[in-house]
Design a protein around this motif. Structure first.
Motif, mmCIF file in Angstrom:
data_model
loop_
_atom_site.group_PDB
_atom_site.id
_atom_site.type_symbol
_atom_site.label_atom_id
_atom_site.label_comp_id
_atom_site.label_asym_id
_atom_site.label_seq_id
_atom_site.Cartn_x
_atom_site.Cartn_y
_atom_site.Cartn_z
ATOM 1 N N LEU A 195 -7.032 -8.376 3.343
ATOM 2 C CA LEU A 195 -6.693 -7.319 4.312
ATOM 3 C C LEU A 195 -7.783 -7.142 5.358
ATOM 4 N N PHE A 196 -8.429 -8.245 5.707
ATOM 5 C CA PHE A 196 -9.408 -8.295 6.801
ATOM 6 C C PHE A 196 -10.635 -7.411 6.551
ATOM 7 N N ASN A 197 -10.889 -7.070 5.279
ATOM 8 C CA ASN A 197 -12.047 -6.203 5.020
ATOM 9 C C ASN A 197 -13.326 -7.014 4.996
ATOM 10 N N TYR A 198 -14.435 -6.396 5.401
ATOM 11 C CA TYR A 198 -15.755 -7.037 5.357
ATOM 12 C C TYR A 198 -16.822 -5.987 5.602
ATOM 13 N N VAL A 199 -18.061 -6.345 5.290
ATOM 14 C CA VAL A 199 -19.200 -5.494 5.605
ATOM 15 C C VAL A 199 -20.441 -6.370 5.689
ATOM 16 N N ASP A 200 -21.270 -6.107 6.669
ATOM 17 C CA ASP A 200 -22.565 -6.778 6.759
ATOM 18 C C ASP A 200 -23.446 -6.296 5.608
ATOM 19 N N ALA A 201 -24.107 -7.224 4.922
ATOM 20 C CA ALA A 201 -24.920 -6.859 3.761
ATOM 21 C C ALA A 201 -25.995 -5.842 4.113
ATOM 22 N N ARG A 202 -26.498 -5.884 5.339
ATOM 23 C CA ARG A 202 -27.532 -4.918 5.743
ATOM 24 C C ARG A 202 -26.961 -3.514 5.890
ATOM 25 N N ASP A 203 -25.710 -3.427 6.334
ATOM 26 C CA ASP A 203 -25.063 -2.115 6.393
ATOM 27 C C ASP A 203 -24.814 -1.581 4.990
ATOM 28 N N ASP B 165 -0.728 -5.695 13.926
ATOM 29 C CA ASP B 165 0.140 -6.841 14.177
ATOM 30 C C ASP B 165 -0.145 -7.966 13.189
ATOM 31 N N ALA B 166 -1.437 -8.214 12.946
ATOM 32 C CA ALA B 166 -1.813 -9.283 12.019
ATOM 33 C C ALA B 166 -1.347 -8.977 10.599
ATOM 34 N N LEU B 167 -1.499 -7.722 10.197
ATOM 35 C CA LEU B 167 -1.049 -7.340 8.862
ATOM 36 C C LEU B 167 0.455 -7.517 8.708
ATOM 37 N N ALA B 168 1.209 -7.016 9.676
ATOM 38 C CA ALA B 168 2.665 -7.082 9.579
ATOM 39 C C ALA B 168 3.156 -8.526 9.513
ATOM 40 N N ARG B 169 2.477 -9.422 10.223
ATOM 41 C CA ARG B 169 2.894 -10.817 10.248
ATOM 42 C C ARG B 169 2.467 -11.578 8.993
ATOM 43 N N LEU B 170 1.241 -11.343 8.524
ATOM 44 C CA LEU B 170 0.674 -12.160 7.452
ATOM 45 C C LEU B 170 0.768 -11.512 6.077
ATOM 46 N N VAL B 171 0.918 -10.183 6.046
ATOM 47 C CA VAL B 171 1.085 -9.464 4.777
ATOM 48 C C VAL B 171 2.320 -8.576 4.948
ATOM 49 N N PRO C 4 0.831 -1.206 0.000
ATOM 50 C CA PRO C 4 0.000 0.000 0.000
ATOM 51 C C PRO C 4 0.861 1.250 0.000
ATOM 52 N N THR C 5 0.323 2.317 -0.552
ATOM 53 C CA THR C 5 1.023 3.600 -0.493
ATOM 54 C C THR C 5 0.684 4.351 0.779
ATOM 55 N N ASP C 6 -0.372 3.932 1.455
ATOM 56 C CA ASP C 6 -0.778 4.566 2.704
ATOM 57 C C ASP C 6 -1.763 3.645 3.402
ATOM 58 N N LEU C 7 -1.869 3.789 4.711
ATOM 59 C CA LEU C 7 -2.868 3.086 5.510
ATOM 60 C C LEU C 7 -3.480 4.082 6.490
ATOM 61 N N GLU D 185 4.337 -7.030 3.224
ATOM 62 C CA GLU D 185 4.460 -5.805 2.425
ATOM 63 C C GLU D 185 3.812 -4.595 3.093
ATOM 64 N N THR D 186 2.945 -4.839 4.069
ATOM 65 C CA THR D 186 2.272 -3.733 4.757
ATOM 66 C C THR D 186 2.995 -3.309 6.030
ATOM 67 N N ALA D 187 4.054 -4.020 6.406
ATOM 68 C CA ALA D 187 4.646 -3.846 7.733
ATOM 69 C C ALA D 187 5.098 -2.416 7.997
ATOM 70 N N ALA D 188 5.616 -1.736 6.984
ATOM 71 C CA ALA D 188 6.145 -0.386 7.193
ATOM 72 C C ALA D 188 5.058 0.608 7.577
ATOM 73 N N LEU D 189 3.808 0.319 7.194
ATOM 74 C CA LEU D 189 2.715 1.257 7.444
ATOM 75 C C LEU D 189 1.684 0.727 8.432
ATOM 76 N N ALA D 190 1.780 -0.552 8.789
ATOM 77 C CA ALA D 190 0.738 -1.169 9.605
ATOM 78 C C ALA D 190 0.582 -0.503 10.966
ATOM 79 N N GLY D 191 1.638 0.101 11.486
ATOM 80 C CA GLY D 191 1.563 0.762 12.785
ATOM 81 C C GLY D 191 0.677 1.987 12.804
ATOM 82 N N ARG D 192 0.261 2.462 11.624
ATOM 83 C CA ARG D 192 -0.629 3.622 11.581
ATOM 84 C C ARG D 192 -2.069 3.264 11.979
ATOM 85 N N LEU D 193 -2.358 1.974 12.038
ATOM 86 C CA LEU D 193 -3.713 1.538 12.334
ATOM 87 C C LEU D 193 -3.881 1.269 13.821
ATOM 88 N N GLY D 194 -5.010 1.706 14.372
ATOM 89 C CA GLY D 194 -5.350 1.343 15.738
ATOM 90 C C GLY D 194 -5.716 -0.126 15.808
#
Length: 309
Positions: free
Chosen positions: A204-212, A248-254, A125-128, A256-265
């Motif tokens: 990248l752990f994305n999801y959405v409930d169909a009702r939302d 933490d999950a991103l940095a371990r499993l993806v 990613p170019t940003d997170l 390529e995201t490790a450099a930016l993963a710390g920006r996420l709560g």
């Protein structure tokens, strides 16, 4: 009361969109290759790869807007040429038919896959978090078709198409029955995806409930002046589909995201839906933490009620 046409209204997302619009008091027409018992809509069984079939529907029904969900919904579920041809031609037909019929608005479905994650040659990613301004980098026919659809909408806006147009990128759609253990579109249950984070890491752990997602559709339709024609929206849950801190999950499993993963709560979504909240006042109300907790409680009660428990 408005009358809305939902293409693909019998699908995983379509059923919730049709139901949400009907519950809001609108008249809904669903067009799909099959019908669904109990769907609160006028159901028309049509093959929309036949452009004449859609034009006939629009001639028969006076519509305020179209929500276009029809298409091949899962990457690699058909040959690449079939996926690209089907999904792009359907969208082109819908846009042209709507313009000819004078339909006031069309909302089309894209996908977060346009960003290019899970590419076989690596991706970073170019940003997170990822916003709608992130560069697209499609690498398969499904994502290529979605980029083409977004470009088609942008072109229609540039040439002055009077139809109000919008694009939304719903994250990994989870229908209500999937919280109760039905398999998701990838064949795994929600419990399996949470127990093995690698299953959800590929998206990248994305999801959405169909009702939302249905609530987003209603918000877009109800607020015609809230966003410029052609605006693209991410539509996702307000957290990530992973129990541990998402960075933490991103940095371990993806990696390529490790450099930016710390920006996420710890509970942040990787894909930001801030634009939808800012312009439309929409924010997802459901998460795996609310829906799965309720499921677990019901299951525990059922186990206690079994003879000999």
């Amino acid at each position: 009361m408005s009358r809305y046409l939902v293409t693909g209204g019998a699908g995983r997302l379509g059923r919730s969109v049709v139901t949400g619009l009907a519950q809001a008091g609108h008249d809904v027409v669903s067009v799909d290759r099959l019908s669904v018992d109990g769907l609160p809509a006028t159901q028309l069984v049509r093959d929309l790869t036949d452009a004449g079939a859609l034009r006939a529907v629009l001639a028969e029904h006076e519509l305020d807007a179209i929500v276009h969900l029809a298409g091949i919904a899962v990457p690699f579920s058909a040959p690449d040429d079939v996926i690209f041809q089907t999904n792009t031609s359907l969208s082109y037909t819908v846009l042209e038919a709507a313009r000819e019929a004078g339909v006031g608005a069309v909302l089309l479905c894209s996908s977060p896959t346009v960003i290019g994650y899970n590419a076989p040659e690596g991706w970073a990613p170019t940003d997170l978090p990822i916003t709608e301004d992130h560069p697209v980098a499609p690498w398969n026919a499904y994502a290529l078709a979605k980029v083409a659809i977004e470009d088609l909408v942008a072109a229609q806006v540039r040439i002055g198409n009077p139809t109000r147009l919008g694009v939304f990128r719903p994250c990994f759609v989870i229908s209500p029955e999937e919280w109760d253990g039905a398999p998701t579109q990838q064949g795994h249950t929600i419990r399996e995806r949470l127990d093995d984070p690698a299953l959800a890491a590929v998206s990248l752990f994305n999801y959405v409930d169909a009702r939302d997602a249905a609530d987003f559709v209603l918000a877009w339709l109800s607020l015609p002046d809230a966003a410029p024609s052609g605006t693209v929206f991410f539509v996702g849950a307000a957290d990530s589909l992973v129990a541990e801190p998402v960075g933490d999950a991103l940095a371990r499993l993806v990696p390529e995201t490790a450099a930016l993963a710390g920006r996420l709560g710890p509970r942040d979504p990787v894909f930001s839906s801030d634009r939808a909240e800012r312009l439309l006042g929409w924010r997802a109300r459901r998460s795996w933490r609310t829906e799965r907790t309720e499921l677990a409680e019901r299951a525990e009660l059922a186990e206690r009620a079994e003879p000999g428990a």
